[in-house]
Design a protein around this motif. Structure first.
Motif, PDB file in Angstrom:
ATOM      1  N   UNK A 122       0.805  -1.216   0.000  1.00 24.68           N
ATOM      2  CA  UNK A 122       0.000   0.000   0.000  1.00 24.68           C
ATOM      3  C   UNK A 122       0.837   1.265   0.000  1.00 24.68           C
ATOM      4  N   UNK A 123       2.012   1.253   0.630  1.00 25.19           N
ATOM      5  CA  UNK A 123       2.821   2.468   0.652  1.00 25.19           C
ATOM      6  C   UNK A 123       3.377   2.792  -0.729  1.00 25.19           C
ATOM      7  N   UNK A 124       3.696   1.760  -1.516  1.00 23.04           N
ATOM      8  CA  UNK A 124       4.194   1.985  -2.867  1.00 23.04           C
ATOM      9  C   UNK A 124       3.095   2.573  -3.755  1.00 23.04           C
ATOM     10  N   UNK A 125       1.884   2.069  -3.607  1.00 25.96           N
ATOM     11  CA  UNK A 125       0.747   2.616  -4.348  1.00 25.96           C
ATOM     12  C   UNK A 125       0.487   4.065  -3.937  1.00 25.96           C
ATOM     13  N   UNK A 126       0.422   4.300  -2.639  1.00 30.76           N
ATOM     14  CA  UNK A 126      -0.001   5.617  -2.139  1.00 30.76           C
ATOM     15  C   UNK A 126       1.060   6.683  -2.364  1.00 30.76           C
ATOM     16  N   UNK A 127       2.315   6.279  -2.498  1.00 30.92           N
ATOM     17  CA  UNK A 127       3.407   7.206  -2.765  1.00 30.92           C
ATOM     18  C   UNK A 127       3.405   7.685  -4.203  1.00 30.92           C
ATOM     19  N   UNK A 128       2.732   6.971  -5.067  1.00 32.53           N
ATOM     20  CA  UNK A 128       2.844   7.254  -6.496  1.00 32.53           C
ATOM     21  C   UNK A 128       1.510   7.560  -7.180  1.00 32.53           C
ATOM     22  N   UNK A 129       0.539   6.682  -7.024  1.00 31.86           N
ATOM     23  CA  UNK A 129      -0.693   6.789  -7.824  1.00 31.86           C
ATOM     24  C   UNK A 129      -1.411   8.130  -7.693  1.00 31.86           C
ATOM     25  N   UNK A 130      -1.598   8.685  -6.493  1.00 31.81           N
ATOM     26  CA  UNK A 130      -2.338   9.958  -6.413  1.00 31.81           C
ATOM     27  C   UNK A 130      -1.640  11.103  -7.135  1.00 31.81           C
ATOM     28  N   UNK A 131      -0.336  10.999  -7.317  1.00 32.12           N
ATOM     29  CA  UNK A 131       0.435  12.107  -7.883  1.00 32.12           C
ATOM     30  C   UNK A 131       0.530  12.050  -9.391  1.00 32.12           C
ATOM     31  N   UNK A 132       0.222  10.912  -9.987  1.00 32.81           N
ATOM     32  CA  UNK A 132       0.192  10.826 -11.448  1.00 32.81           C
ATOM     33  C   UNK A 132      -1.232  10.737 -11.971  1.00 32.81           C
ATOM     34  N   UNK A 133      -2.202  10.661 -11.067  1.00 37.17           N
ATOM     35  CA  UNK A 133      -3.591  10.431 -11.466  1.00 37.17           C
ATOM     36  C   UNK A 133      -4.198  11.518 -12.307  1.00 37.17           C
ATOM     37  N   UNK A 134      -3.664  12.733 -12.214  1.00 37.29           N
ATOM     38  CA  UNK A 134      -4.219  13.820 -13.032  1.00 37.29           C
ATOM     39  C   UNK A 134      -4.081  13.527 -14.523  1.00 37.29           C
ATOM     40  N   UNK A 135      -3.144  12.651 -14.891  1.00 32.84           N
ATOM     41  CA  UNK A 135      -2.976  12.316 -16.307  1.00 32.84           C
ATOM     42  C   UNK A 135      -4.194  11.598 -16.866  1.00 32.84           C
ATOM     43  N   UNK A 136      -5.006  11.021 -16.016  1.00 34.27           N
ATOM     44  CA  UNK A 136      -6.197  10.315 -16.498  1.00 34.27           C
ATOM     45  C   UNK A 136      -7.041  11.184 -17.428  1.00 34.27           C
ATOM     46  N   UNK A 137      -7.073  12.480 -17.180  1.00 36.36           N
ATOM     47  CA  UNK A 137      -7.897  13.372 -17.993  1.00 36.36           C
ATOM     48  C   UNK A 137      -7.404  13.474 -19.433  1.00 36.36           C
ATOM     49  N   UNK A 138      -6.181  12.999 -19.677  1.00 39.52           N
ATOM     50  CA  UNK A 138      -5.660  12.992 -21.045  1.00 39.52           C
ATOM     51  C   UNK A 138      -6.023  11.702 -21.786  1.00 39.52           C
ATOM     52  N   UNK A 139      -6.658  10.776 -21.091  1.00 43.33           N
ATOM     53  CA  UNK A 139      -7.037   9.489 -21.682  1.00 43.33           C
ATOM     54  C   UNK A 139      -8.518   9.539 -22.031  1.00 43.33           C
ATOM     55  N   UNK A 140      -8.844   9.224 -23.270  1.00 39.64           N
ATOM     56  CA  UNK A 140     -10.207   9.403 -23.756  1.00 39.64           C
ATOM     57  C   UNK A 140     -11.218   8.661 -22.908  1.00 39.64           C
ATOM     58  N   UNK A 141     -10.966   7.402 -22.607  1.00 34.87           N
ATOM     59  CA  UNK A 141     -11.916   6.600 -21.830  1.00 34.87           C
ATOM     60  C   UNK A 141     -11.224   6.124 -20.552  1.00 34.87           C
ATOM     61  N   UNK A 142     -10.858   7.083 -19.719  1.00 30.43           N
ATOM     62  CA  UNK A 142     -10.107   6.708 -18.526  1.00 30.43           C
ATOM     63  C   UNK A 142     -10.970   5.932 -17.536  1.00 30.43           C
ATOM     64  N   UNK A 143     -12.288   6.112 -17.585  1.00 31.94           N
ATOM     65  CA  UNK A 143     -13.129   5.364 -16.659  1.00 31.94           C
ATOM     66  C   UNK A 143     -13.057   3.867 -16.948  1.00 31.94           C
TER      67      UNK A 143
END
Length: 246
Positions: A118-139
């Motif tokens: 969980x620490x590896x996920x939490x250290x990284x995923x929230x900080x790159x998640x804004x890129x999702x908006x560049x993906x057409x069907x990120x959902x």
């Protein structure tokens, strides 16, 4: 040995020299590395997170290939340093192409189970998640991760939406929280509750509407995390709703 491997080796040796067996033993227990536990088989050398971060700052310009190489280590702190560097590069980057490469590198490390606690996920995923908006069907991407049998892919799906919450985009988080109501793992309950709490920090009304509809069926851990910053009266109200069906 090529330059890439030399730099990675230098970083690893520096971390290894800072290891503490007493801290390592505590970390082995804290991160549940025993047989049948979620971190089974992981190995720690006993370097505290701020120290790992400090070392990583001196290697902040590792290439994506070097980050990937570092993340192949069997030692937890090496992998932690890799994803810290990745996340910090993403936060500093103003170039979409670089952000795209780092985002997909993280997904690769998750699916290859190099990001596996969980620490590896939490250290990284929230900080790159804004890129999702560049993906057409990120959902669709988030939904695919959330349906995975791999715990860390599911947690990554939830934690990626932390980057969207900071942009006041809440629906992806709410969708995952609804989809994961029946998830069996406590670490998913904690993640979804945490992200609901973050929504509540930015828009209390959105959180209340979710709680009004789902408090009775939310896992108790998820509910407790979500209501943490509500006032005592509201917390009691939503816990009472949950208790009606307990």
């Amino acid at each position: 040995m090529n330059n890439s491997s030399n730099r990675v080796l230098e970083l690893q040796e520096e971390l290894n020299e800072l290891g503490d067996p007493v801290i390592a033993e505590h970390s082995q227990r804290y991160f549940k590395t025993g047989p049948g536990e979620y971190g089974e088989g992981d190995v720690f050398i006993g370097v505290r997170v701020p120290v790992v971060r400090s070392v990583g700052k001196r290697f902040r310009d590792l290439s994506p290939d070097e980050i990937y190489e570092l993340a192949q280590s069997p030692l937890h702190e090496h992998r932690l340093c890799a994803v810290q560097i990745l996340a910090n590069q993403f936060k500093r980057s103003r170039h979409r192409e670089q952000q795209e490469e780092l985002f997909h590198l993280l997904l690769t490390l998750v699916t290859e189970e190099r990001v596996n606690n969980w620490d590896l996920v939490d250290t990284s995923a929230p900080y790159v998640g804004s890129y999702l908006l560049q993906i057409k069907d990120y959902q669709a991407l988030l939904s695919s991760l959330a349906r995975s049998e791999n715990l860390w892919e599911r947690r990554t799906a939830v934690m990626l939406t932390g980057g969207l919450i900071r942009l006041d985009v809440f629906e992806p988080t709410l969708t995952l929280c609804r989809d994961l109501l029946g998830d069996p793992h406590d670490l998913i309950h904690k993640a979804t509750g945490w992200m609901l709490r973050e929504i509540g920090r930015r828009d209390r009304g959105v959180l209340r509407r979710f709680l009004d509809e789902y408090a009775t069926v939310m896992p108790r851990t998820m509910l407790r995390y979500a209501i943490e910053h509500l006032d005592a009266t509201e917390r009691a109200h939503y816990l009472a709703l949950k208790s009606l069906l307990a």
